[in-house]
Design a protein around this motif. Structure first.
Motif, short mmCIF file in Angstrom:
data_model
loop_
_atom_site.label_atom_id
_atom_site.label_comp_id
_atom_site.label_asym_id
_atom_site.label_seq_id
_atom_site.Cartn_x
_atom_site.Cartn_y
_atom_site.Cartn_z
N MET A 1 1.49 -46.05 -87.80
CA MET A 1 1.57 -47.16 -87.86
C MET A 1 1.55 -47.96 -89.10
O MET A 1 2.32 -48.67 -89.51
N LYS A 2 0.88 -47.20 -90.23
CA LYS A 2 0.71 -47.72 -91.38
C LYS A 2 2.11 -47.66 -92.03
O LYS A 2 2.76 -48.57 -92.92
N LEU A 3 2.78 -46.49 -91.88
CA LEU A 3 4.19 -46.19 -92.49
C LEU A 3 5.17 -47.31 -91.92
O LEU A 3 6.14 -47.94 -92.64
N VAL B 1 8.27 -44.65 -84.25
CA VAL B 1 7.98 -45.52 -85.48
C VAL B 1 8.81 -46.58 -86.00
O VAL B 1 8.78 -47.47 -86.23
N PHE C 1 6.71 -54.97 -85.75
CA PHE C 1 5.96 -55.35 -86.90
C PHE C 1 6.46 -56.62 -87.35
O PHE C 1 5.97 -57.59 -87.91
N LEU D 1 4.34 -50.29 -90.48
CA LEU D 1 4.16 -51.46 -91.40
C LEU D 1 4.60 -51.72 -92.74
O LEU D 1 5.43 -52.93 -93.01
N SER D 2 4.61 -50.70 -93.47
CA SER D 2 5.13 -50.80 -94.69
C SER D 2 6.71 -51.03 -94.68
O SER D 2 7.32 -51.72 -95.69
N GLN E 1 8.52 -49.41 -84.00
CA GLN E 1 7.30 -50.15 -84.43
C GLN E 1 7.85 -51.02 -85.68
O GLN E 1 7.15 -52.18 -85.98
N THR F 1 4.90 -60.22 -87.67
CA THR F 1 4.79 -61.02 -89.14
C THR F 1 5.42 -62.18 -88.95
O THR F 1 4.80 -63.11 -89.55
#
Length: 388
Positions: free
Chosen positions: A1-3, A301, A308, A5-6, A304, A312
Motif C-alpha cells: 500500500m505504501k508503494l 498494487v 489512490f 501511494l508513493s 491501487q 487523493t
C-alpha cells in the motif's frame, strides 16, 4: 500500500497541469453542490417560516355545532404528556369570535382572537410585533392591527365598539397596535386575552381551538396523527399545516427534486471527467507501469496506484470545492440584496449537508478511478515494453 501511494503521488506530481485540471473540475462540482443545496434549503426555510413560522402547525378543533372545546386544560395536559414523533415547541389555546365593527356607514367583519398569553407568543410572537402600546392585561382590552387602525382612524387609548353575531354590543379599550407583516391579518384581527374573548362571545370557560408548533415542521402530520389517536374522541378534529398547504408542499418537493437532479448530474459529469483523464493517464504511464511490473510490481498494487490517485484528487478537490462554495455564498449574500440591504434569499448553511457533499465527491472520484485501475492491472509488461 505504501508503494502504491508513493507511485500515485509521483504520477500526480509529474503531470501538474493535468492534476490541477482534475482538482478544479471536482472543486467546481462540489462548490455548485454546496451553493445550490444551501440556496434551496434557505429558500425552503424562508417559505416555511413565512407561511407557517408564525402560525399553528397542529390544531385541535371541535366539530360540534357550537365549536366549543370545554375541557381544554385537560386536553393540553394530556397532549403535553404524550411521547410524540417530534417534540412540541409551543402549545396554546385560543378563543375566536367573529364580530363586526361599525364605522360610519360601513360595517367591517373582523375576528376577535382571544389568545393564551404568554404561551401564544411562542407561536405568533405578538409581544415582538407590537409597534405601539402593550399586551392586553385585563378584561375588555384589545390590540388592533396597524392597517385597521389607519383605515378607521383609531388610536391607542381609545375605544372600539364591536357587535357580536347575536347582536349584543361590547365596548373594548385599545391598549396597543400590532403589525404581523400581513396586511390581511392587520385588517381582520383584534387580539385580546382569552377571558375577554370568552366574555364577548359568551363562551363560558370554553375555547375554540388548541394550537401547537413542532420542532420538525415536516413531521407535523405524524404528531397530528398521534394526538388524534391519543384523544380518541370523534368530536375533535386534529389538523396539520401539511394537509392545509398541499400546493406549498408540492413546490417544496419540486425544489428538493431539482436540487437532487442538479447534484446527480454534477457528480456524473465530474466522475466521467476523472475516469477519462485517469484512463488517459494509464496510456501515458503504460511504459512506466510495464517496467514496474517487469521488476515485480503486482497487478493489485498497480490498480491501487490509480485508486489512490482518485482518492487523493477527491479529497483535495472536495476541500477546495467547499472553500469555493463558501465564497459563492459570501458573494451572493453580499451582492444579491433587496432594497432593505438584506439578501433576497437567506442562505441556510447546513454543515452536515456540506460534509455529505464532500464525501460524495470523494467517493465518486474513487469509484471513477476503478476503470483505469482495472485497465492498468491488465497491462502486460512484455507487450508494453515490446511496443515501446
Amino acid at each position: 500500500m505504501k508503494l502504491a501511494l508513493s507511485i500515485a503521488f509521483r504520477f500526480l506530481s509529474s503531470s501538474k497541469a493535468q492534476t490541477l485540471l482534475i482538482i478544479l473540475g471536482i472543486a467546481i462540482g462540489v462548490s455548485v453542490q454546496v451553493f445550490i443545496g444551501s440556496l434551496i434549503q434557505g429558500l425552503q426555510k424562508d417559505l416555511v417560516n413565512t407561511t407557517i413560522g408564525n402560525s399553528s402547525q397542529v390544531t385541535i378543533t371541535s366539530n360540534t355545532p357550537d365549536r366549543k372545546i370545554e375541557n381544554w386544560q385537560e386536553i393540553q395536559e394530556k397532549v403535553e404528556s404524550l411521547q410524540l414523533p417530534t417534540p412540541l415547541t409551543a402549545l396554546s389555546a385560543s378563543a375566536d369570535v367573529p364580530v363586526f365593527i361599525s364605522s360610519g356607514d360601513r360595517t367591517i367583519s373582523v375576528l376577535l382572537r382571544g389568545l393564551q398569553f404568554p404561551q401564544a407568543n411562542s407561536i405568533y410572537g405578538i409581544d415582538t410585533r407590537i409597534i405601539e402600546g402593550e399586551l392586553p392585561k385585563t378584561a375588555d382590552e384589545v390590540l388592533i392591527g396597524k392597517d385597521l387602525k389607519d383605515e378607521l382612524g383609531l388610536q391607542k387609548g381609545g375605544q372600539i365598539t364591536v357587535i357580536t353575531p347575536d347582536r349584543s354590543i361590547e365596548t373594548l379599550k385599545i391598549v396597543g397596535v400590532f403589525d404581523l407583516k400581513v396586511a390581511s391579518l392587520n385588517k381582520s384581527w383584534l387580539i385580546s386575552s382569552i377571558a375577554t374573548s370568552q366574555g364577548v362571545g359568551k363562551l363560558g370557560d370554553s375555547v375554540t381551538s388548541i394550537e401547537m408548533q413542532v420542532e420538525e415542521v415536516f413531521k407535523a402530520d405524524e404528531d397530528a396523527t398521534a394526538i388524534a389517536s391519543a384523544l380518541a374522541d370523534a368530536k375533535f378534529d386534529v389538523t396539520n399545516w401539511k394537509a392545509q398547504n398541499e400546493d406549498l408542499l408540492t413546490g417544496l418537493n419540486g425544489q428538493s427534486v431539482s436540487s437532487i437532479m442538479i447534484q446527480v448530474f454534477v457528480i456524473i459529469a465530474v466522475s466521467l471527467g476523472i475516469a477519462s483523464v485517469l484512463a488517459i493517464t494509464v496510456v501515458q504511464k503504460s511504459r512506466q507501469i510495464g517496467i514496474l511490473k517487469a521488476m515485480g510490481l503486482k497487478d493489485s498494487v498497480s490498480s491501487q496506484v490509480f485508486l489512490f490517485q482518485g482518492l487523493t484528487l477527491g479529497i483535495i478537490g472536495a476541500v477546495v470545492g467547499i472553500a469555493f462554495g463558501f465564497l459563492l455564498i459570501l458573494m451572493f449574500s453580499t451582492f444579491a440584496v433587496g432594497p432593505d440591504g438584506e439578501p433576497v434569499v437567506g442562505i441556510y448553511v447546513n454543515y452536515g449537508f456540506i460534509m455529505l457533499s464532500a464525501f460524495i465527491a470523494i467517493g465518486a472520484s474513487t469509484i471513477a478511478a476503478l476503470v483505469p485501475a482495472r485497465r492498468s492491472s491488465k497491462l502486460s509488461p512484455v507487450e508494453v515494453i515490446r511496443n515501446g
